[in-house]
Design a protein around this motif. Structure first.
Motif, PDB file in Angstrom:
ATOM      1  N   ARG A  21       0.813  -1.222   0.000  1.00  0.00           N
ATOM      2  CA  ARG A  21       0.000   0.000   0.000  1.00  0.00           C
ATOM      3  C   ARG A  21       0.845   1.270   0.000  1.00  0.00           C
ATOM      4  NH1 ARG A  21      -3.491  -0.555   5.083  1.00  0.00           N
ATOM      5  NH2 ARG A  21      -1.572  -1.572   5.790  1.00  0.00           N
ATOM      6  N   GLU A  54      -3.680  -0.443  -2.071  1.00  0.00           N
ATOM      7  CA  GLU A  54      -4.555   0.579  -1.511  1.00  0.00           C
ATOM      8  C   GLU A  54      -5.996   0.425  -1.995  1.00  0.00           C
ATOM      9  OE1 GLU A  54      -4.503   2.687   0.728  1.00  0.00           O
ATOM     10  OE2 GLU A  54      -2.570   3.661   0.984  1.00  0.00           O
ATOM     11  N   ASP A  56      -9.985   2.473  -2.160  1.00  0.00           N
ATOM     12  CA  ASP A  56     -10.503   3.788  -2.535  1.00  0.00           C
ATOM     13  C   ASP A  56     -11.915   3.901  -1.972  1.00  0.00           C
ATOM     14  OD1 ASP A  56     -12.141   2.283  -4.284  1.00  0.00           O
ATOM     15  OD2 ASP A  56     -10.743   2.539  -5.945  1.00  0.00           O
ATOM     16  N   GLY A  57     -12.707   4.794  -2.501  1.00  0.00           N
ATOM     17  CA  GLY A  57     -14.054   4.981  -1.963  1.00  0.00           C
ATOM     18  C   GLY A  57     -14.951   3.783  -2.157  1.00  0.00           C
ATOM     19  N   ARG A  99     -10.928  -4.799  -4.849  1.00  0.00           N
ATOM     20  CA  ARG A  99     -10.649  -4.533  -6.255  1.00  0.00           C
ATOM     21  C   ARG A  99      -9.635  -5.536  -6.781  1.00  0.00           C
ATOM     22  NH1 ARG A  99      -8.661   0.053  -5.574  1.00  0.00           N
ATOM     23  NH2 ARG A  99      -6.483  -0.611  -5.556  1.00  0.00           N
TER      24      ARG A  99
END
Length: 327
Positions: A21, A54, A56-57, A99
């Motif tokens: 990340r 990482e 995200d929203g 994801r």
């Protein structure tokens, strides 16, 4: 470069896992890192390399998987469970949407398969039967229980992407030499299959191969899956192959959609359910074996100076009992 890693496995499919990340490396560098860490002749070894990336929203975190040859796979469901565990620990959560390279998956902490076996439930899909999207050329729009002459085998295959492309053949007994031969044809990226595919031979619930394990399982139906994985070769376990095989069993009427299935492999087992909507749920282990640090030269694909700082011996022993019972 010096990297911290966790050596982990899902159903015997083993990997070095990196929390990436905060690491800004390009794809070519990550490919070199994967070749170094997954090299069985080196200090770590594995079927590939996993990255926690990482979020995200929309996603709590991301997942990437590089094969031992440095190529990147669309997903790896055995590896996803391990990355999910690392993501849960990092964020203090027990469920997430993740994801993937070309899709997404839902993961959640599940009841342990056995005492001391950390277990994650993952739902992926929907599967795609559109072989032109792989692409697989010259075979029409769908391949269901159909011989593919170019493989060199007379077996009937079913083609499923989840999103990794898979060719599944149901067999009475697994002939590993034949599997390796067919897998090698697909691994060579011929004109009719330029992006390659995973190939699985699957023993059916009625076969002699599964008589003992099926009687030992608590589920009414079972499969045994043996896979030649693109970028890896013959592997003890492939999560997306187990998912594709479970869906193929439903698609061909061998096991009804919605039926809980125990899927065995050389590395152990998972629980699986395939839905008519194309979604497949697997519940399996995410076992951490050890944590440490290693020096990697991505340019040469060489790793060295491994220091193991912590062993997870209790987890290793707990999974060994499950794997021994499955065999």
């Amino acid at each position: 470069m010096r990297l911290r890693i966790i050596k982990c496995h899902g159903s015997g499919n083993d990997f070095p896992l990196i929390d990436a990340r905060r690491l800004a490396l390009d794809d070519a560098t990550w490919a070199g890192v994967a070749r170094a860490l997954a090299d069985r002749r080196g200090p770590v070894g594995g079927d590939g390399m996993l990255l926690l990336t990482e979020g995200d929203g929309q996603y709590a975190f991301g997942f990437r998987m590089f094969n031992s040859d440095g190529s990147e796979s669309e997903t790896c469901l055995n590896g996803l469970r391990c990355v999910a565990r690392a993501g849960f620990a990092a964020l203090g959560i027990e469920a997430a949407r993740v994801r993937l390279k070309t899709s997404e998956a839902d993961v959640a902490r599940d009841d342990d398969l056995a005492d001391g076996v950390y277990t994650v439930r993952e739902t992926a899909g929907p599967v795609s039967l559109d072989v032109a999207a792989w692409p697989m050329r010259g075979l029409g729009e769908r391949v269901i229980e159909t011989p593919i002459a170019a493989t060199g085998s007379a077996r009937a295959f079913t083609a499923i992407a989840i999103p990794n492309p898979h060719l599944v053949a149901f067999v009475e007994a697994v002939d590993e030499a034949e599997l390796v031969a067919v897998g090698g044809v697909c691994e060579a990226a011929p004109d009719w299959l330029p992006n390659r595919a995973n190939v699985s031979f699957v023993a059916t619930p009625q076969s002699e191969t599964l008589r003992g394990p099926r009687e030992a399982s608590r589920e009414p139906d079972a499969l045994f899956v043996r896979t030649y994985e693109r970028g890896v070769g013959l592997t003890d376990s492939c999560g997306s192959a187990m998912a594709a095989s479970t869906h193929a069993a439903g698609l061909t009427g061998r096991i009804a959609f919605g039926t809980p299935v125990t899927v065995f492999n050389r590395g152990g087992m998972v629980r699986a359910v395939a839905g008519e909507d194309g979604m497949v749920t697997l519940s399996g282990n995410a076992t951490f074996e050890w944590e440490g640090a290693v020096t990697v030269d991505p340019a040469t694909g060489v790793a060295g100076d491994l220091v193991i700082e912590r062993w997870h011996n209790d987890e290793i022993d707990s999974w060994a009992r499950v794997a021994d019972a499955a065999r």
